[in-house]
Scaffold this active site. Structure first.
Site, short mmCIF file in Angstrom:
data_model
loop_
_atom_site.label_atom_id
_atom_site.label_comp_id
_atom_site.label_asym_id
_atom_site.label_seq_id
_atom_site.Cartn_x
_atom_site.Cartn_y
_atom_site.Cartn_z
N SER A 1 -12.51 4.47 5.17
CA SER A 1 -12.64 4.09 6.96
C SER A 1 -13.96 5.02 7.53
O SER A 1 -12.95 6.77 6.82
CB SER A 1 -12.19 4.02 8.14
OG SER A 1 -11.23 3.27 7.42
N ASP B 1 0.73 -1.37 -0.20
CA ASP B 1 0.17 -0.13 -0.13
C ASP B 1 0.71 1.44 0.05
O ASP B 1 1.92 1.68 0.86
CB ASP B 1 -0.78 -0.42 1.00
CG ASP B 1 -2.12 1.15 1.58
OD1 ASP B 1 -2.46 0.94 0.53
OD2 ASP B 1 -2.79 1.34 2.19
N HIS B 2 1.24 2.24 -1.02
CA HIS B 2 1.40 3.70 -0.44
C HIS B 2 3.11 2.92 -1.12
O HIS B 2 3.57 4.35 -0.25
CB HIS B 2 0.68 4.23 -0.27
CG HIS B 2 -0.37 4.73 -0.24
ND1 HIS B 2 -0.77 5.72 -1.27
CD2 HIS B 2 -1.37 4.68 0.52
CE1 HIS B 2 -1.69 6.26 -0.82
NE2 HIS B 2 -3.08 5.44 0.03
N ASN C 1 -10.79 0.76 0.94
CA ASN C 1 -9.34 0.26 1.73
C ASN C 1 -9.37 1.01 2.43
O ASN C 1 -10.45 2.00 2.50
CB ASN C 1 -8.09 1.17 1.49
CG ASN C 1 -7.33 0.58 0.04
OD1 ASN C 1 -7.81 -0.26 -0.41
ND2 ASN C 1 -5.90 0.97 -0.16
N GLY D 1 -7.26 8.53 7.61
CA GLY D 1 -7.25 8.55 8.84
C GLY D 1 -8.60 9.34 9.78
O GLY D 1 -9.54 8.65 8.79
N THR E 1 -8.13 2.41 9.07
CA THR E 1 -8.43 3.50 10.76
C THR E 1 -9.30 2.54 11.36
O THR E 1 -8.78 2.72 12.63
CB THR E 1 -8.77 4.36 10.09
OG1 THR E 1 -7.45 4.85 9.65
CG2 THR E 1 -9.40 5.27 12.02
N GLU F 1 -1.96 5.86 -8.28
CA GLU F 1 -3.09 6.84 -7.75
C GLU F 1 -2.73 8.14 -8.95
O GLU F 1 -1.53 8.43 -9.08
CB GLU F 1 -2.16 7.24 -6.50
CG GLU F 1 -3.23 8.31 -6.09
CD GLU F 1 -3.18 8.13 -4.24
OE1 GLU F 1 -3.04 9.74 -3.94
OE2 GLU F 1 -3.10 7.39 -3.53
#
Length: 284
Positions: A211, A82-83, A230, A181, A233, A134
């Site tokens: 989230s 991820d990222h 995805n 977040g 959090t 992305e």
């Protein structure tokens, strides 16, 4: 069962009109929770490891745990970076055994993002690893990556069309109003933008920072073409909140198993709920 590429799962999701949950794992208990939830729901699942997770647990531990989890369940499991922010980091994950990687070049210009992503795609595809990229910046904080609200910008549909054509990437993460977040208010997703992008791009779309996004909004995003959602959090919240409850109830407890075990079960229930919302229950 061996780890599978994310592209395999998302192609089926796109054809079936549902989304596959991508859940971030930071320790053994969360890996176990993701696997147990997916098995209980008979759903395909994606385990994700961020840069922070790799730094905390170690890439060898994460790869080994994911492989053990995949071998112990009957549903397809992917292990996804991820990222990832550099070519070198992505290559390290591929060598370690990740079945899918994300290269996040969104901080670069369109031209440089295309060049970086294309380079990753060429190498990853040769060894059967799928690639997510992305376009547009998703606000909030994800481990060491921070994007201020003022710097976050939505994905341009026409740029998305060019980006996908030039990179031949397997999945595209777009910015339509979500953030990493905890949210300070209720997020408002730009569904018209999502619909426009989907009309120009015929590959699976990814929704990061999900989230805290209302269930109805997530379902609408999936209806409009999102195939990977995805979640990080919400898992942390469920896990840590249950730890706190056990410690508050039993302040003299020193057995970590009696604290982390209930936290793992709380994570299982949260992940099962998300899988049902995404429509992937029973799709394995």
């Amino acid at each position: 069962m061996s780890l599978v590429p994310v592209s395999t799962l998302l192609q089926e999701a796109q054809a079936g009109g549902y989304a596959v949950g991508a859940f971030n794992c930071n320790n053994m208990e969360i890996v176990q929770a993701i696997a147990a939830a997916a098995e209980a729901e008979k759903a395909p699942v994606i385990m994700q490891a961020s840069q922070g997770a790799i730094k905390y647990a170690g890439i060898e531990y994460i790869t080994a745990m994911a492989n053990v989890a995949a071998a112990m369940v009957s549903v397809p499991v992917a292990l996804h970076l991820d990222h990832g922010t550099s070519f070198e980091q992505v290559m390290r994950c591929i060598r370690s055994g990740f079945s899918s990687v994300m290269i996040d070049g969104s901080k670069h210009s369109l031209k440089d993002n295309i060049a970086l992503t294309r380079r990753v795609v060429e190498v990853a595809r040769a060894v059967g690893v799928s690639v997510e990229a992305e376009l547009g910046k998703i606000g909030g904080t994800e481990d060491d990556i921070h994007v201020n609200a003022a710097d976050a910008f939505f994905t341009d549909p026409e740029e998305a069309r060019v980006f996908v054509r030039e990179t031949e990437v397997d999945a595209l993460a777009i910015a339509i109003g979500t953030a990493h977040g905890r949210y300070k208010g209720e997020p408002k997703l730009d569904f018209a933008r999502l619909e426009k992008i989907r009309s120009l791009v015929n590959i699976p779309i990814v929704l990061h920072g999900s989230s805290g996004v209302p269930e109805e909004a997530v379902r609408e995003a999936i209806r409009l073409g999102v195939c990977k959602v995805n979640i990080d959090t919400n898992i942390r919240e469920a896990f840590v909140d249950r730890c706190r409850e056990v410690i508050d109830e039993y302040p003299d407890e020193i057995d970590p198993r009696k604290i982390l075990g209930p936290a793992r079960e709380a994570a299982v229930e949260l992940i099962r709920e998300k899988i049902r919302i995404f429509g992937s229950s029973g799709k394995a």
